[in-house]
Design an enzyme around this catalytic site. Structure first.
Site, short mmCIF file in Angstrom:
data_model
loop_
_atom_site.label_atom_id
_atom_site.label_comp_id
_atom_site.label_asym_id
_atom_site.label_seq_id
_atom_site.Cartn_x
_atom_site.Cartn_y
_atom_site.Cartn_z
N LYS A 62 0.84 -1.23 -0.02
CA LYS A 62 -0.21 0.05 0.02
C LYS A 62 0.65 1.14 -0.14
O LYS A 62 1.56 1.45 0.66
CB LYS A 62 -0.87 -0.43 1.59
CG LYS A 62 -1.97 -1.55 1.29
CD LYS A 62 -2.90 -1.62 2.75
CE LYS A 62 -1.10 -1.41 3.98
NZ LYS A 62 -2.17 -1.49 5.11
N THR A 95 -6.93 3.14 8.10
CA THR A 95 -6.96 2.38 7.45
C THR A 95 -6.16 1.23 6.38
O THR A 95 -7.63 0.35 5.90
CB THR A 95 -6.24 3.76 6.15
OG1 THR A 95 -4.75 3.84 6.69
CG2 THR A 95 -6.80 4.95 6.37
N1 LIG Z 1 -4.23 10.13 2.54
C1 LIG Z 1 -4.48 9.23 1.98
N2 LIG Z 1 -5.57 9.45 0.47
C2 LIG Z 1 -6.67 8.78 0.23
N3 LIG Z 1 -6.17 7.38 0.31
C3 LIG Z 1 -5.11 7.05 1.10
C4 LIG Z 1 -5.26 7.90 1.68
N4 LIG Z 1 -4.04 7.41 3.08
C5 LIG Z 1 -3.95 6.29 3.30
N5 LIG Z 1 -4.79 6.00 2.26
C6 LIG Z 1 -4.93 4.32 1.16
O1 LIG Z 1 -5.37 4.11 2.34
C7 LIG Z 1 -4.74 2.50 2.78
C8 LIG Z 1 -4.44 1.84 3.64
O2 LIG Z 1 -2.92 2.58 2.52
P1 LIG Z 1 -1.54 2.53 4.33
O3 LIG Z 1 -0.42 2.89 3.55
O4 LIG Z 1 -2.17 4.19 4.98
O5 LIG Z 1 -1.99 1.53 4.93
P2 LIG Z 1 -1.52 0.98 6.84
O6 LIG Z 1 -0.70 2.15 6.75
O7 LIG Z 1 -1.51 0.19 6.90
O8 LIG Z 1 -2.63 2.09 7.43
P3 LIG Z 1 -2.38 3.04 8.99
O9 LIG Z 1 -1.32 3.99 8.58
O10 LIG Z 1 -3.52 3.81 8.78
O11 LIG Z 1 -1.19 2.08 9.61
C9 LIG Z 1 -4.13 1.81 0.84
O12 LIG Z 1 -5.58 1.48 -0.17
C10 LIG Z 1 -4.11 3.32 0.17
O13 LIG Z 1 -4.04 3.81 -0.84
C1 LIG Z 2 -6.18 -3.30 17.98
C2 LIG Z 2 -5.03 -2.37 15.98
N1 LIG Z 2 -4.97 -3.20 14.89
C3 LIG Z 2 -4.56 -2.74 14.69
C4 LIG Z 2 -4.21 -1.18 14.21
C5 LIG Z 2 -3.48 -0.75 12.91
O1 LIG Z 2 -4.14 -0.15 11.83
P1 LIG Z 2 -4.17 0.65 11.16
O2 LIG Z 2 -2.72 -0.19 10.45
O3 LIG Z 2 -5.17 -0.69 10.21
O4 LIG Z 2 -4.36 2.17 11.17
C6 LIG Z 2 -4.26 -1.00 15.51
N2 LIG Z 2 -4.28 0.52 15.70
N3 LIG Z 2 -5.00 -1.22 16.44
#
Ligand SMILES: Nc1ncnc2c1ncn2[C@@H]1O[C@H](COP(=O)(O)OP(=O)(O)OP(=O)(O)O)[C@@H](O)[C@H]1O
Ligand SMILES: Cc1ncc(COP(=O)(O)O)c(N)n1
Length: 268
Positions: free
Chosen positions: A175, A210
């Site tokens: 991602k 997300t």
């Molecule tokens: N600012 C943004 N605008 C649009 N789409 C986004 C944005 N940030 C993340 N996404 C989408 O959200 C999904 C999760 O992406 P990301 O790489 O942020 O995952 P993650 O790091 O596991 O999530 P988190 O940051 O919540 O832990 C992907 O499909 C990405 O394309």
């Molecule tokens: C219990 C739990 N599981 C996972 C995530 C990471 O969340 P994400 O990568 O979707 O933001 C979180 N903050 N808490």
């Protein structure tokens, strides 16, 4: 009515934006019956993680067994697994219950920096869980930890996806939320072809959960019998809508709006 069913094996987020709560909301929104096996309870809100309480291996296994013995999920998602004992138990139980279409979200670190997987457990994840994954959905820092090199260019990302594929996962989505630029691009490698899914980057701090939401949407679509390409396409639309119409609740990194995708479909 024949309903598709999905099981999430993950941590509980008391704030409701990530983990089990995000997964079940996403399954429901995509019209899939959701079930859960909780691996750890977190005390968490939009400001950060205040406490982590892993469950015993026995408690985790028993939940998976109970679901497997009766409800037969069409797809399974794993999220926060926290330590090596839980990873090994989950991998073993999934195999024993003959559960298919396993989507592994290799959750490692929460937004505020709290570790949701112990550093020494990354190797167990690679050896025990990735080989049984139908799809794995790391973000860029997680993919870097799995492959051991920095990901800067698209070529690096493709090489990382192939390296993770070679660990045994049937498909890999790296991602792009942690990349920079005006577009957010997710890369899918299905073993043959690299597919890119791009959308405009939404300028917001409300991106808690997300990753969980995206992987849960992939799982729900796979449960319905969709191909990995179709599942990732829907998941990308689902998460884009959820971020764009975010709820603006909490003083920190707020959750996404799991109802947004449905509302858009209703309104068109
Ligand atoms: N600012 C943004 N605008 C649009 N789409 C986004 C944005 N940030 C993340 N996404 C989408 O959200 C999904 C999760 O992406 P990301 O790489 O942020 O995952 P993650 O790091 O596991 O999530 P988190 O940051 O919540 O832990 C992907 O499909 C990405 O394309
Ligand atoms: C219990 C739990 N599981 C996972 C995530 C990471 O969340 P994400 O990568 O979707 O933001 C979180 N903050 N808490």
């Amino acid at each position: 009515m024949r309903i598709s069913k999905a099981l999430t094996i993950a941590g509980s987020d008391s704030g409701g934006g990530a983990g089990i709560q995000a997964d079940l909301k996403t399954f429901q929104e995509l019209e899939v019956y959701g079930m859960s096996a909780i691996t750890a309870v977190t005390a968490q809100n939009t400001l950060g993680v205040q406490g982590i309480f892993p469950l015993t291996v026995e408690a985790v296994i028993d939940q998976i067994k109970s679901v497997g013995a009766d409800l037969h999920p069409n797809a399974v998602k794993t999220g926060m697994l926290f330590n090596s004992e839980i990873i090994e138990a989950v991998a073993h139980a999934i195999k024993k219950e003959k559960m298919a279409k396993v989507v592994v979200d290799p959750v490692m670190i929460a937004k505020g920096g709290s570790p949701l997987l112990l550093e020494e457990s990354v190797d167990t994840l690679k050896k025990k869980l990735i080989p049984i994954a139908f799809c794995i959905t790391p973000n860029i820092p997680e993919a870097e930890k799995l492959v051991g090199f920095k990901i800067v260019s698209l070529e690096d990302r493709k090489r990382a996806a192939k390296t993770i594929f070679d660990l045994g996962a049937k498909s890999v989505v790296i991602k792009g939320g942690h990349d920079d630029g005006n577009e957010v691009t997710d890369l899918l490698f299905d073993g043959n072809t690299y597919h890119l899914f791009s959308s405009p980057r939404i300028d917001t701090k409300h991106t808690h959960g997300t990753g969980c939401t995206f992987a849960a949407a992939v799982t729900a679509e796979l449960a319905k019998g969709k191909s990995i390409l179709e599942a990732v396409e829907t998941a990308k639309s689902f998460i884009h809508a959820a971020i764009e119409d975010s709820l603006g609740i909490g003083a920190g990194h707020g959750p996404t709006n799991h109802m947004a995708y449905r509302n858009r479909k209703v309104n068109v």
